[in-house]
Design an enzyme around this catalytic site. Structure first.
Site, PDB file in Angstrom:
ATOM      1  CD  GLU A   1      -2.465   1.708   2.402  1.00 58.92           C
ATOM      2  OE1 GLU A   1      -2.594   2.944   2.558  1.00 58.92           O
ATOM      3  OE2 GLU A   1      -2.752   0.874   3.269  1.00 58.92           O
TER       4      GLU A   1
ATOM      5  CB  CYS B   1      -3.121   5.580   3.966  1.00 55.06           C
ATOM      6  SG  CYS B   1      -1.735   5.065   5.009  1.00 55.06           S
TER       7      CYS B   1
ATOM      8  CD  GLU C   1       1.154  10.051  -0.619  1.00 58.39           C
ATOM      9  OE1 GLU C   1       0.266   9.443   0.014  1.00 58.39           O
ATOM     10  OE2 GLU C   1       2.260   9.544  -0.891  1.00 58.39           O
TER      11      GLU C   1
END
Length: 460
Positions: A230, A264, A361
């Site tokens: 992940e 996340c 991100e």
């Protein structure tokens, strides 16, 4: 030569904890002990393993009053939010509840001549590399089902949350899980890579950056070690013209800013139907202006520091680049913003996908908001990303949400909520977010391998 791992507290830049990393020989010996202990653990009755794991979970809960301020010191989350035990316990409890069915033999058929079935068997030794942002909840996603399924588990936490694995191991050992079966280790990057490259583990679960995931894949190349990854995210929200505006603002902005944006599945970009854009922006700005940035040990603080000055510098760089390209910032600099870990939360408009803040991100308290004309434009923009973890859709029409969800490249589709892991669903991603899946029945499938039995009863 010994390597010292050092946790620097974002509260004041002081050294909060240090631990000596294992040498490669020490690490190999420790993993070998875990491998030797796994067979006996896997042979125990399933219910016994479940009971021991859940006793370990309860023992972690008994430490919560110590854990909450410890987390604030290590990674900056305000104590007012009470730590992670609620989600930690929810996820472990669900995986315990479904274990018998998820791990049951798949009966293919039996008659007078044959019995055929497929059994789920443990991989052996599972290596869990957990991140610092939710160090307990992300770890338990794999630790609990891996142990319940009969694997031995070796746990390595990020240096930023150096003490978490130590606490988890202490709690599980006190509950009766053998030390060799669940082991916390302190490792540097080189030793970690050498262990994986040497085939020390049967399965590796990693949560972290894209670069970290690439390093894991390079280390595992040619070993045929299974990987669950992940990695990065740039999760979108889409607010349709029929959305509950107040609920959308409250949930999406919280999803963008909670934990200083270090989630996340945090919301990093929001697309709002043009008919609601002005109202959505006004309410969002008012909400963020009411945040209190400060020391996470102060119960009045609602927004703590980012975990590391390096992470805050990246967010500032993305914001500055966007402003230079024409974006508009709506939040004035907070007086507590120190240019380091303490960072003003920010809402940006007049943004585009030419800007890194809408593409890379951010993993911090910043969100860009864009107006859209309708579903087609929103779908195009949501899919215009190298990442795919979650997407949050806001509408009163569940069929519309499902149709849009089918068109989005993502691991999870939310309708009228965001930033939550339902342990009954598979936690998974696509594109550069990674591969594999945790939690749910599928989580058990990834932590075991199928073994087929073709048993012939007669030979004549």
């Amino acid at each position: 030569m010994m390597t010292t791992l050092t946790c620097i507290s974002p509260i004041d830049g002081s050294v909060f904890a240090t631990r000596e990393a294992m040498t490669l020989d020490e690490a190999r010996a420790a993993v070998a002990e875990s491998r030797a202990a796994q067979a006996a653990w896997g042979a125990r009755p399933l219910q016994e393993r479940i009971d021991l794991v859940m006793a370990g979970v309860a023992a972690v809960g008994a430490m919560n009053d110590e854990i909450v301020p410890e987390l604030a010191h290590m990674m900056g989350r305000p104590v007012r939010y009470g730590g992670e035990f609620g989600g930690f316990n929810e996820r472990a409890s669900h995986m315990a509840a479904i274990a018998e069915d998820a791990l049951a033999d798949m009966e293919v058929g039996e008659n007078a001549t044959f019995r055929r079935y497929i059994r789920r068997v443990p991989h052996g030794v599972v290596f869990v590399v957990a991140p610092w942002n939710y160090p307990y909840m992300t770890a338990i996603n794999t630790v609990a089902p891996a142990l319940i399924a009969g694997n031995a588990v070796v746990l390595k936490h990020a240096t930023q949350t150096l003490l978490v694995g130590e606490r988890m191991a202490r709690a599980f050992h006190a509950a009766g899980v053998p030390e060799a079966v669940f082991r916390n280790v302190f490792l540097d990057h080189d030793t970690t890579s050498a262990l994986i490259a040497g085939g020390a583990f049967d399965f590796v679960n990693f949560t972290g950056s894209v670069g970290g995931g690439q390093a894991m894949e390079r280390a595992a190349a040619g070993t045929f070690t299974g990987l669950g990854l992940e990695l990065g995210g740039k999760d979108p929200g889409y607010v349709m013209e029929d959305a509950d505006l107040d609920a959308a603002v409250a949930t999406l902005i919280d999803g963008a800013m909670f934990n200083s944006g270090q989630c996340c599945c945090g919301i990093e970009r929001i697309y709002v139907h043009q008919s609601l854009f002005d109202a959505f922006l006004e309410k969002s700005v008012a909400l963020v202006r009411g945040y209190r940035l400060g020391n996470p040990l102060d119960p009045e603080t609602t927004l703590g520091p980012m975990a590391n000055a390096r992470f805050a510098a990246e967010v500032r760089a993305q914001v500055d680049e966007a402003l230079a390209m024409g974006a508009t910032a709506h939040i004035e600099t907070f007086p507590q913003d120190d240019g380091g870990c303490y960072l003003t939360p920010q809402i940006l408009t007049n943004v585009s996908h030419d800007m890194r803040v809408m593409r890379d991100e951010s993993f911090g308290p910043v969100v860009g908001i864009m107006p859209v004309s309708g579903d087609a434009e929103a779908i195009t923009l949501m899919n215009d990303s190298p990442f795919g973890l979650t997407a949050s859709l806001w509408t009163a029409d569940i069929d519309r949400a499902a149709r849009i969800g089918d068109a989005i490249e993502t691991g999870t589709v939310f309708m009228n909520r965001a930033d939550y892991l339902d342990p009954g669903l598979c936690w998974t991603g696509c594109k550069q977010t990674g591969r594999g899946g945790a939690l749910s029945v599928i989580g058990y499938h990834n932590l075991t391998r199928p073994k087929s039995y073709h048993l012939k009863k007669v030979t004549s």
